[in-house]
Design a protein around this motif. Structure first.
Motif, PDB file in Angstrom:
ATOM      1  N   VAL A 300       0.839  -1.158   0.050  1.00  0.00           N
ATOM      2  CA  VAL A 300      -0.052   0.072   0.062  1.00  0.00           C
ATOM      3  C   VAL A 300       0.846   1.297   0.111  1.00  0.00           C
ATOM      4  N   GLU A 301       1.990   1.258   0.718  1.00  0.00           N
ATOM      5  CA  GLU A 301       2.853   2.605   0.814  1.00  0.00           C
ATOM      6  C   GLU A 301       3.535   2.424  -0.590  1.00  0.00           C
ATOM      7  N   LYS A 302       4.057   1.403  -1.047  1.00  0.00           N
ATOM      8  CA  LYS A 302       4.597   1.678  -2.313  1.00  0.00           C
ATOM      9  C   LYS A 302       4.001   1.660  -3.739  1.00  0.00           C
ATOM     10  N   TYR A 303       2.882   1.429  -3.794  1.00  0.00           N
ATOM     11  CA  TYR A 303       1.779   1.429  -4.818  1.00  0.00           C
ATOM     12  C   TYR A 303       0.580   2.220  -4.280  1.00  0.00           C
ATOM     13  N   PRO A 304       0.940   3.291  -3.857  1.00  0.00           N
ATOM     14  CA  PRO A 304      -0.362   4.210  -3.372  1.00  0.00           C
ATOM     15  C   PRO A 304      -1.487   4.053  -4.201  1.00  0.00           C
ATOM     16  N   ASP A 305      -1.209   4.010  -5.634  1.00  0.00           N
ATOM     17  CA  ASP A 305      -2.633   4.183  -6.602  1.00  0.00           C
ATOM     18  C   ASP A 305      -3.231   2.809  -6.718  1.00  0.00           C
ATOM     19  N   TRP A 306      -2.651   1.675  -6.630  1.00  0.00           N
ATOM     20  CA  TRP A 306      -3.251   0.550  -6.787  1.00  0.00           C
ATOM     21  C   TRP A 306      -4.552   0.347  -6.120  1.00  0.00           C
ATOM     22  N   THR A 307      -5.369  -0.614  -6.545  1.00  0.00           N
ATOM     23  CA  THR A 307      -6.450  -0.782  -5.673  1.00  0.00           C
ATOM     24  C   THR A 307      -6.316  -2.026  -4.931  1.00  0.00           C
ATOM     25  N   SER A 308      -7.152  -2.301  -3.694  1.00  0.00           N
ATOM     26  CA  SER A 308      -7.001  -3.606  -3.034  1.00  0.00           C
ATOM     27  C   SER A 308      -6.841  -4.929  -3.905  1.00  0.00           C
ATOM     28  N   GLN A 309      -7.812  -4.772  -4.784  1.00  0.00           N
ATOM     29  CA  GLN A 309      -7.860  -6.225  -5.630  1.00  0.00           C
ATOM     30  C   GLN A 309      -6.491  -6.348  -6.369  1.00  0.00           C
ATOM     31  N   GLU A 310      -5.944  -5.211  -7.104  1.00  0.00           N
ATOM     32  CA  GLU A 310      -4.673  -5.341  -7.479  1.00  0.00           C
ATOM     33  C   GLU A 310      -3.484  -5.758  -6.643  1.00  0.00           C
ATOM     34  N   ILE A 311      -3.577  -5.235  -5.268  1.00  0.00           N
ATOM     35  CA  ILE A 311      -2.400  -5.817  -4.572  1.00  0.00           C
ATOM     36  C   ILE A 311      -2.691  -7.034  -4.266  1.00  0.00           C
ATOM     37  N   ALA A 312      -3.941  -7.657  -4.102  1.00  0.00           N
ATOM     38  CA  ALA A 312      -4.385  -8.924  -3.685  1.00  0.00           C
ATOM     39  C   ALA A 312      -3.774  -9.836  -4.793  1.00  0.00           C
ATOM     40  N   ALA A 313      -4.033  -9.399  -6.179  1.00  0.00           N
ATOM     41  CA  ALA A 313      -3.568 -10.009  -7.689  1.00  0.00           C
ATOM     42  C   ALA A 313      -2.151 -10.143  -7.283  1.00  0.00           C
TER      43      ALA A 313
END
Length: 423
Positions: A300-313
């Motif tokens: 979340v810190e490194k990719y602040p523009d990513w959605t939660s779904q993208e982080i999970a993926a």
């Protein structure tokens, strides 16, 4: 996350024949018995797993000096070069988080309590303090343990524990409070006692997912019989369901299997903080879930523009798996923290299966320039042996030459003496 079709693997190595019991601390909701209190300097409450790692935990005890295996498997310096969790809020919906442990106290935000008046910062059971420590415990001298995202903030939301038993209603209220607090990640290390879905709990989870919060939930500890069975809230749509793995990246024997499992993380011998200071080890998917939540906080810190779904993926795509795709024991595999935070910065919506080679075999990793540590050690050994051999030959040759010279000198002297005598 409840949206990708699972393809169970047909065969896996037989699990080691350890004692099989439910792992420590995965709390039940609904009609389960109340959680027992665990006073300071007393063994922690909860059923015994039969594994040595859960023995004789004392609150207010000592720190464990060594680095836990679950952190040894991670290149922490490389990981923390990418992110530390700064500016990220993680809600821990559990038995509370004790604010008297100096490793976790700096991370605590003012929380709430749905079964008492502690504001979430007291933990008679110790379960929630362990969970929070795996995510955000501060590095301190005298111990190799710290949280994966040590700069993240923890919102403690106490839904059960102490004299009053929590249930699906108090958990639902805690989830809604986390949504209202605008957290980035929610960790839930519990399942329902009856293993059945609950309308109110499902709605609360759906609200969190709709608000782009990553909901990380333990898969459950009733998997010793090998049967596939859904647990809740882990099996709800949009949730990242976490199984427990052992030191060999295999499913921990107690970890629940099922097509709802998304990913796995270390869950055996998990060292973490306990109330009143100190640390203890414990086993369970309860402690695998916060391992994933901690990595998610870094992302979340490194990719602040990513959605939660993208982080999970990304977490699932970069996980370490034996096959090309997911299975019912480890999901997409065992989380790889460094891989999740390095490489391609392009987000994806869903994980995809790896491409197999012809004949169905998995494609090997591309060759890299350079040599491994093992190869380097072997090369140095050859150098040492070669040098020793040359030196041995030189010493032997020098000794032989010296011997020959002495013999020639002695022979010459004898000949001179004989000649003089004859004259």
């Amino acid at each position: 996350m409840g949206v990708t079709e699972r393809r169970p693997r047909t065969a896996r190595c037989t699990q080691r024949a350890f004692g099989v019991l439910a792992a420590l601390g995965l709390l039940a909701l609904g009609s389960a018995a109340p959680v027992a209190a665990a006073p300071a300097n007393a063994p922690a409450a909860g059923p015994d797993t039969g594994l040595a790692s859960t023995a004789e935990c004392k609150f207010g005890g000592k720190n464990i000096k060594s680095t836990p295996w679950s952190l040894q498997r991670v290149l922490l310096d490389e990981l923390r070069d990418q992110a530390t969790g700064k500016g990220v809020k993680v809600a821990v919906i559990d038995t509370g988080v004790d604010n008297d442990n100096p490793q976790i106290e700096p991370a605590l935000l003012p929380g709430d309590d749905f079964v008492g008046g502690t504001k979430g910062t007291e933990d008679e059971n110790g379960h929630g303090t362990r969970v929070a420590g795996i995510i955000a415990a501060q590095p301190v001298g005298g111990t190799g343990f710290s949280g994966l995202a040590h700069d993240a903030k923890i919102l403690p939301l106490r839904y059960t524990g102490g004299e009053e038993e929590g249930n699906s209603e108090t958990m639902s209220r805690a989830i809604k409070a986390a949504v209202a607090a605008d957290v980035d990640v929610i960790n839930i290390s519990s399942d329902t006692a009856d293993k059945k879905p609950n309308t109110g709990l499902e709605a609360a989870v759906a609200q969190a997912v709709a608000n782009d919060i990553l909901v990380v939930v333990a898969a459950g500890n009733d998997g010793a019989d090998g049967k596939h069975e859904k647990t809740y809230p882990a099996a709800y749509d949009g949730v990242l369901a976490v199984a427990a793995s052992d030191r060999n990246n295999e499913r921990a024997q107690f970890s629940q299997s099922g097509d709802f499992v998304d990913i796995a993380a270390p869950g055996v011998g998990m060292v973490s903080t306990v109330p009143n200071g100190g640390q203890c080890p414990a086993d369970g998917t309860s402690f695998a879930a916060p391992y994933v939540a901690g990595v998610a906080a870094l992302m979340v810190e490194k990719y602040p523009d990513w959605t939660s779904q993208e982080i999970a993926a990304r977490l699932m795509q970069t996980a370490d798996r034996p096959g090309t795709g997911p299975d019912a024991e480890l999901g997409w595999g065992v989380v790889d923290p460094v891989a999740a935070l390095t490489g391609d910065d392009t987000p994806q919506q869903e994980p995809v299966e790896d491409k197999p080679r012809e004949g169905g075999r998995v494609a090997p990793m591309a060759l890299t320039i350079g040599e491994s540590e093992e190869e380097r050690t072997e090369r140095y050994a050859v150098y040492v042996i070669g040098t020793a051999t040359v030196l041995t030959l030189l010493v032997s040759g020098t000794a032989i030459a010296n011997r020959d010279r002495r013999r020639k000198r002695t022979a010459g002297t004898t000949a001179d003496t004989t000649t003089s005598t004859r004259n």
